[in-house]
Design an enzyme around this catalytic site. Structure first.
Site, PDB file in Angstrom:
ATOM      1  N   GLY A 137       0.822  -1.219   0.000  1.00  0.00           N
ATOM      2  CA  GLY A 137       0.000   0.000   0.000  1.00  0.00           C
ATOM      3  C   GLY A 137       0.847   1.256   0.000  1.00  0.00           C
ATOM      4  N   ARG A 172      41.923   8.689  -4.155  1.00  0.00           N
ATOM      5  CA  ARG A 172      42.736   7.537  -4.557  1.00  0.00           C
ATOM      6  C   ARG A 172      43.212   7.629  -6.018  1.00  0.00           C
ATOM      7  NH1 ARG A 172      40.348   1.941  -2.491  1.00  0.00           N
ATOM      8  NH2 ARG A 172      42.287   0.908  -1.987  1.00  0.00           N
ATOM      9  N   GLU A 211      46.892   2.930  -4.084  1.00  0.00           N
ATOM     10  CA  GLU A 211      46.352   3.570  -5.272  1.00  0.00           C
ATOM     11  C   GLU A 211      46.588   2.822  -6.591  1.00  0.00           C
ATOM     12  OE1 GLU A 211      46.729   8.226  -4.525  1.00  0.00           O
ATOM     13  OE2 GLU A 211      48.471   7.100  -3.855  1.00  0.00           O
TER      14      GLU A 211
END
Ligand code: FAD
Ligand code: FES
Ligand code: FES
Length: 1354
Positions: free
Chosen positions: A369, A933, A1289
């Site tokens: 609902g 990064r 990285e």
């Protein structure tokens, strides 16, 4: 005292209430009145149960997951389910048992097997997401009678986000609880290493799976016999308790009702026609918290039995409106098994649609609902209710019931055919008939847990006449194309009476185009994509029906077999992963795959983050006053409304800053609080403090700022056109002479082009936050901050307060992810909080809400690169000329350094004789962009990989061939004059090519593509080289402080911050090996500016190298002092030795220091060695795309990285997988959208993607099906600590292999329409929109040309 009326006694007894209660982790709690405004999360955290985290507050991240147990009186069963505590109103769980992470397991009392498994599998890095994952899995185990399947496990985790791990170790940790995969854990299936040991598929470690350590955990071990004594039981009181209505209050006069009978609900609705009904609160909660809508009367209808009925009969299924979506899914799955197949076509469509509807936590509470009555134009279910002939039963407050057809129910934007005195009672969905077909459609940014861009529900009912099939009924409904779920009425009318044939399809597609019209500036944008999706969905529907009709009508005109690919739905196979590495042990700990030292605290929720720190008495909460204009003069600031706001304690503006208001990490070009002019939306104008977080936000919202609008620069292109650059940021790198080379005729071909790439939000799971307090009468300032750079916090706070740095201390225990986003921008938060704290002499806590965090704290830089490349017909690159621009935003921050790294990395791994790179940082009216990064490196490399692809297209060769032709080699000299030493690129590439069997993969993909018209696969291999060091020489320094205690334990403090990357673990391993003691004897407590001064930020992947070396230096000093004692006597233990040294009055504490040697670069001469060494890597990816929708998945990824002798291979593998998946987000999922010329439907300068609802980071379903990582063996790095290499990285860029594999697949799609040899651009991120629009075909060509590129915010 809670106020609870007994059932049925409401009217008679008046105000006679009994208490409202809740059990939390087995403890009975009485719920006081007055908390109707409070969420379950706020309540739990207020109790000190801070293991449950606030990640987003909008149901989109799962960090707040807890398990709710409730006694279902209809089935007489206890049901257990996971919910998002951030959206659950406190009173919605009245009478229930809530188990939070603290109730699952504890280090002191023993971890739950789930927690043990997650910790030992390296499934927790920063740990902020971890309790949420444990709780989702715990709820799954407790709710299942039998062990779940692997698929169910992955499905249950779809609502939990992790930004660190790449999910693979989490899946592995939990799959041991699945019933299906016991074989995985037998020695047979482990991958054998050459030395005879094997890699455990769960942990990634060499192990013997048969030794009992990694045995599969059967269900009974977890929730049954063996573990029963530790599992919290359902409180008996709640079993016996009778459900009763509630009437409770909340802030601002809010009233909360919980009727438990329909009659009383209707009575309430009559009394309060304006009341908001709620069940899951997943819609109302968002409206109240994010959109700040106020509702005074809330009626929680979830426990009204008449709204929870399910009635399966011969007509169909009738479903109560409060039924939860997860129950609906179960119900449909059941009826599909039980009823004849032709009756359940609609049910099947719902099952498929619900699979991709939100996450499990939302589905567990959200109601049928709630979804219908919200009438969202992008509701996933409403088009299906319309298509499947559903009828809605509506009851008014007098009890009169009427029925409305779903197809007639939705009348306008969030408007339905329902009066204010009516509610939705139930939904009847009839069985489908033979030759009646219902199908669902949905395309979102992310497949799982995302709202649709376009969705649809379609149905046809066919009749056979004279051997032909005619359309007797048709419904074609779409969401996401209009302010309301839209029926394509003209199309429906057109279809009726027509014969089902290919000709009909073609004509219908034309009608649909005139039926579904989307305005150019329609909210949501993506107009061409949405229009194309409408046609593509209808095409799919036609094919799907035709496909099914083959079973009943063989003579039917069919499509070529390759068209079947259009109707095959996505199926999620179980993940597999291989981690391959050598273990080179050095001393007691270095080289071993040790588990993250905080993992056991993180899996139990005991690990503390900034927001979890108990606050001192008298603490105030802060909220920021933010600019609403991208560029404007501040005319006036009116705080009168704010001052009278509840709990208000002060507003502080620029004039209140005790010392200098100007700050900035490189150039002081920012104001802590804006004075005259604001230069971006989200710029901080001031800070409000109040008694609670909510009151502070409310008061800040009431500060009225009057502006005079000024012109704004809202893209890199606008900045270039107006020469809007940050001062003195123009830079150049040069090698050879590009001009001469271009003119010399040596280049057979010269290409020119442009590459643009969007930015990326960090989305660390823990938002920015700081707690600041004064001590000693305000003479000193202390703070606990979520930062990668405590030193900068100390510096900024001392600067703005005018205090000496020696009187300011910043401590950081751990942070819930940083990724560069907390390198500089976090310091503004601390500095802003420090002003009221200092001036009022009171503690102040400032934790950013997720939307504010995303709006104000900067992103990865978007970039534009304009290139000119000359090369020979053999594919040898001779000259590369690049103009490169990044979007710095409104202050310089680190943008210059980011640009420089992009320029350094612009060669990626290629030897190019002539290079010229010129760069500039653009000033734009956006919040300052910052470190992320890779720090510009990936952007520089991506430009290069783009033109490498283009050369391949020009020469009709494979990109891999062009790459190999141009690889750098040992001794190559880069364009910034650094010589490559120990270059392992060739070895890595060769090994990867073999391990991924590239040539076979290429052939297989080509074969697949030749048989599949609408699904295409692609492959790509990408290399990378990432230089390691801070390019500012002075930053390459590190300090550490090591204490040896007389019990032989060692306390290490160093300048680096633990943000999940395992830095403290690696550094502790270094100390343990140095002293030859077990790792358990070493402790790293926190990072603190009063222990190690002047530390560089934890960044540049360098911290293990630098802090490892600094710690080693300190350990060596202490060892040298201990040596004379050690050499004289023999000691049984290190403790004995330490004790003996103590008695000899030997100093057992040392400060260690390290500078990275031989690095430095001179920009004037353009020469130097900016990097200490390089980390090399390569990756292979295979993807599959749906060319009709742009949906894609990554089938396989193989990564190979050279990490020397890894300090901790398990942690390094985690870094690689995490970086890769984050990179995958950057290249293919995560789109930052600003109000700019490309997005006119967004207010200028405003960010629309400021929460997990709009901004999609990869979820568990987005990781590669096969995810293999291996480390190069036998290659020590002479320049890294213990011969290791940096890891944080370098792997990030390897995710571009996915982008280029997508591009390869798109190329195959374009070849189908004769565009195979044409070069085409594909901007990053390659979202479904970009993929689909690049797959030019008959469904896109009515709207765009073949070179169309969707707009991108850069
Ligand atoms: C993270 C997240 C992901 C989501 N993903 C999706 C998605 O993938 N697809 C999608 O379609 N939606 C999605 N939604 C939207 C939302 O979950 C659904 O609309 C959900 O079904 C609402 O149900 P609820 O019970 O929580 O509604 P509530 O918030 O409790 O109520 C919503 C509205 O319905 C009204 N209402 C409820 N019951 C009745 C009744 N019986 N009679 C009259 N009015 C009633 C209420 O008054 C209220 O206005 C998502 C929401 C969130 C927060
Ligand atoms: S905090 Fe609740 S889902 Fe994110
Ligand atoms: S470990 Fe999952 S977000 Fe950090």
């Amino acid at each position: 005292m809670g106020s609870l009326k007994k059932e049925g006694e409401m009217e008679q007894i008046g105000d006679e209430f009994t208490e409202a209660i809740l059990y939390v982790n087995g403890v009975r709690r009485v719920l006081p009145d007055g908390l109707a405004h409070m969420t379950l999360l706020e309540y739990l955290r207020g109790l000190g149960l801070t293991g449950t985290k606030l990640g987003c507050g909008e149901g989109g991240c799962g960090a707040c997951t807890v398990m709710v147990s409730n006694y279902d009186r209809t089935s007489n069963k206890c049901i257990h389910y996971a919910v998002n505590a951030c959206l659950a109103p406190l009173y919605s769980v009245e009478g229930m048992h809530v188990i939070s992470i603290e109730g699952v397991g504890h280090r002191k009392h023993g971890l739950h097997p789930l927690q043990e498994s997650l910790a030992s599998s390296h499934g927790s890095q920063c740990g902020f997401c971890t309790p949420g994952f444990v709780m989702s899995m715990y709820a799954l185990l407790r709710s299942n009678k039998t062990p779940p399947s692997e698929e169910e496990i992955e499905e249950s985790l779809a609502g939990n986000l992790c930004r660190c791990t790449g999910y693979r170790p989490i899946v592995d940790a939990f799959r041991v609880f699945a019933k299906t995969n016991d074989a995985l854990y037998s020695g047979l299936s482990s991958l054998s290493l050459q030395d005879g040991s094997s890699i455990c598929p769960s942990t990634g470690k060499p192990c013997s799976c048969g030794d009992g350590r990694f045995q599969p955990i059967s269900y009974s071990d977890t929730d049954g016999a063996k573990y029963t004594e530790k599992e919290l039981i359902f409180p008996p009181e709640l079993l016996l308790r009778k459900l009763a209505p509630l009437k409770l209050r909340g802030d601002g006069g809010m009233i909360w009702y919980r009727p438990v009978r329909l009659q009383y609900l209707l009575h309430l609705k009559a009394k309060h026609p304006e009341a908001k009904l709620l069940v899951g609160n997943t819609e109302v909660g968002i409206e109240m918290r994010l959109k700040r809508l106020q509702y005074q009367v809330l009626i929680c209808v979830g426990q009204v039995p008449e709204l929870n009925t399910v009635n399966v009969n011969d007509n169909g299924v009738e479903i109560g409106s409060a039924l939860r979506l997860s129950e609906l899914l179960k119900l449909f799955r059941k009826v599909v098994k039980e009823r004849p197949a032709h009756e359940t076509s609609a049910c099947k469509a719902f099952i498929e649609q619900l699979k991709w509807f939100a996450g499990t936590q939302i589905r567990n509470v959200a109601s049928v609902g709630g979804n219908i009555c919200t009438a969202s134009p992008i509701s996933d279910l409403n088009p299906l209710w319309m298509a499947s002939r559903a009828e809605f039963k509506i009851i008014n407050c007098y009890g009169d019931v009427r029925s409305v057809r779903a197809r007639d129910f939705f009348s306008g934007y969030r408007k339905v055919d329902m009066e204010s005195n009516e509610i939705l009672l139930s939904v009847l969905i009839p069985w489908t008939r033979p030759l009646e077909y219902v199908k669902e459609f949905k395309q979102a940014h992310r497949r799982e847990d995302d709202i649709a861009i376009v969705n649809g529900g379609m149905r046809v009912f066919l009749e056979e006449r004279g051997g032909e099939l005619f359309v007797s009924e048709a419904i074609v409904a779409f969401g996401g194309v209009a302010p309301v779920t839209l029926r394509a009425r003209k199309t429906e009318e057109f279809l009726i009476g027509k014969s089902w044939s290919k000709g009909l399809l073609q004509d219908a597609l034309k009608v649909i185009q005139s039926d579904v019209l989307i305005d150019e500036d329609a909210p949501g944008g993506m107009v061409e994509f949405r229009k194309s999706l409408v046609l593509s969905f209808f095409f799919k529907f036609f094919l799907w029906v035709t496909h099914h009709l083959r079973d009943v009508k063989q003579a039917l005109e069919t499509f070529p077999p390759s068209y079947t690919s259009a109707v095959q739905s996505f199926a999620r196979p179980c993940r597999a992963g291989r981690q391959d590495y050598e273990t080179v042990r050095q001393g007691t700990a270095v080289g071993l795959p040790e588990v993250h030292l905080s993992a056991r605290m993180q899996v139990t929720g005991e690990a503390e983050y900034t927001d979890d720190t108990p606050v001192p008495p008298n603490t105030l909460h802060a909220a920021l006053v933010l600019s609403k204009m991208p560029h404007a003069r501040i005319i006036s600031i009116d705080d009168s409304e704010s001052k009278s706001s509840p709990g208000f304690a002060g507003l502080f503006l620029a004039k209140d800053v005790p010392a200098d208001n100007k700050i900035g990490p490189v150039v002081a070009d920012e104001e802590l609080f804006a004075t005259d002019v604001v230069t971006c939306v989200g710029q901080v104008i001031g800070v409000v403090v109040a008694d609670t977080h909510e009151n502070a936000k409310a008061a800040a919202g009431k500060v009225e700022v009057e502006y005079e609008e000024l012109p704004a620069i809202l893209s890199i292109k606008e900045a270039i056109a107006t020469k809007s650059f940050h001062p003195n940021t123009e830079k150049m790198l040069k090698k050879g002479d590009v001009e001469i080379c271009f003119q010399s005729g040596q280049c057979d071909r010269i290409i020119e082009g442009e590459v643009q790439m969007g930015s990326q939000e960090h989305f660390y799971m823990e938002p920015h936050g700081s707690l600041v307090w004064t001590s000693d009468g305000g003479n000193e300032v202390h703070m606990i901050s979520s930062t990668q750079d405590p030193h900068r916090h100390q510096l900024y706070v001392s600067h703005v307060l005018g205090l000496p740095m020696s009187k300011v201390v910043c401590k950081t225990k751990r942070i819930g992810g940083g990724f560069g986003g907390k390198e500089t921008r976090s310091a503004f938060i601390a500095a802003a909080a420090s002003v009221p704290s200092y001036l009022l002499n009171r503690p102040v806590k400032l934790i950013l809400d997720r939307d504010v965090d995303m709006m104000i704290s900067g992103h990865r830089h978007s970039f534009v690169g304009k290139y000119k490349v000359g090369f020979t017909n053999e594919g040898k690159v001779l000259a590369y000329d690049l103009e490169i621009y990044n979007n710095g935003g409104n202050s310089l921050d680190l943008s210059q350094a980011v640009l420089e790294i992009a320029m350094f990395n612009s060669d990626n791994v290629y030897e190019i004789p002539h290079v010229r790179i010129r760069g500039n940082v653009c000033f734009t009216n956006y919040p300052s962009n910052t470190a992320f990064r890779g720090f510009g490196g990936p952007q520089g490399m991506l430009i290069t990989e783009n033109w490498i692809q283009r050369i391949a297209a020009e020469l009709d060769r494979s990109p891999e061939e062009i790459k190999e032709k141009n690889f750098q080699v040992e001794g190559s000299i880069t364009h910034y004059s650094q010589t490559l030493q120990h270059c392992t690129l060739h070895q890595l590439w060769k090994e990867l090519k073999l391990s991924c069997n590239f040539l076979k993969a290429r052939r297989d993909v080509d074969e697949f593509n030749s048989h599949n018209r609408w699904k295409k696969r692609g492959v790509a291999m990408v290399p990378t080289k990432f230089g390691v060091s801070f390019t500012k020489t002075f930053m390459n320094q590190a300090g550490a402080l090591v204490h040896v205690y007389t019990d032989g334990t060692v306390l290490v403090t160093h300048g680096g911050v633990e943000m999940g990357q395992g830095l403290h673990t690696k550094v502790a391993q270094v100390a343990a090996s140095a002293f030859n003691i077990p790792l358990s004897s070493v402790f790293v407590s926190e990072t603190s500016t009063d222990k190690v001064p002047n530390a560089s930020p934890t960044a540049a992947s360098l911290s293990s190298d630098m802090y490892g070396a600094a710690v080693l230096d300190a350990c060596e000093q202490i060892k040298a002092r201990m040596d004379p004692v050690a050499s004289k006597l023999s000691f049984n233990s290190f403790a004995e030795l330490a004790s003996a040294c103590y008695f000899q009055r030997i100093d057992l504490s040392a400060h260690g220091f390290y500078i990275v040697p031989d690095v430095g670069f001179d920009w004037i001469s353009g020469k130097g060695d900016p990097f200490r060494y390089y980390t090399y890597g390569a990756a292979f990816a295979e993807v599959e795309i749906d060319t009709l929708t742009g949906d894609f998945h990554t089938r396989t990824v193989d990564i190979k990285l050279d990490l020397g002798y890894s300090l901790n291979p398990a942690i390094d593998i985690g870094q690689i997988e995490g970086a890769f998946v984050q990179g995958l987000g950057w290249v293919a999922l995560e789109e930052v959208k600003w109000g700019d010329a490309a997005h006119k439907w967004i207010k200028p300068g405003n960010l629309v993607t400021c929460g997990p609802g709009n901004y999609k980071i990869p979820s568990i379903n987005d990781i590669p099906f096969n995810f293999n990582v291996s480390l190069l063996k036998g290659n020590p790095n002479s320049k890294g600590i213990h011969s290791s290499k940096a890891v944080g990285e370098p792997p990030f860029f390897l995710a571009s292999s996915v982008l280029f594999a997508i591009k390869d697949a798109v190329k195959a799609a374009r070849a189908e329409v004769g565009l195979g040899s044409e070069w085409f651009p594909l901007d990053t991120p390659a979202t479904p929109e970009r993929i689909r629009m690049a797959c030019f075909d008959e469904f896109t060509c009515p709207f765009v040309s073949s070179d169309f590129c969707p707009e991108l915010s850069v």
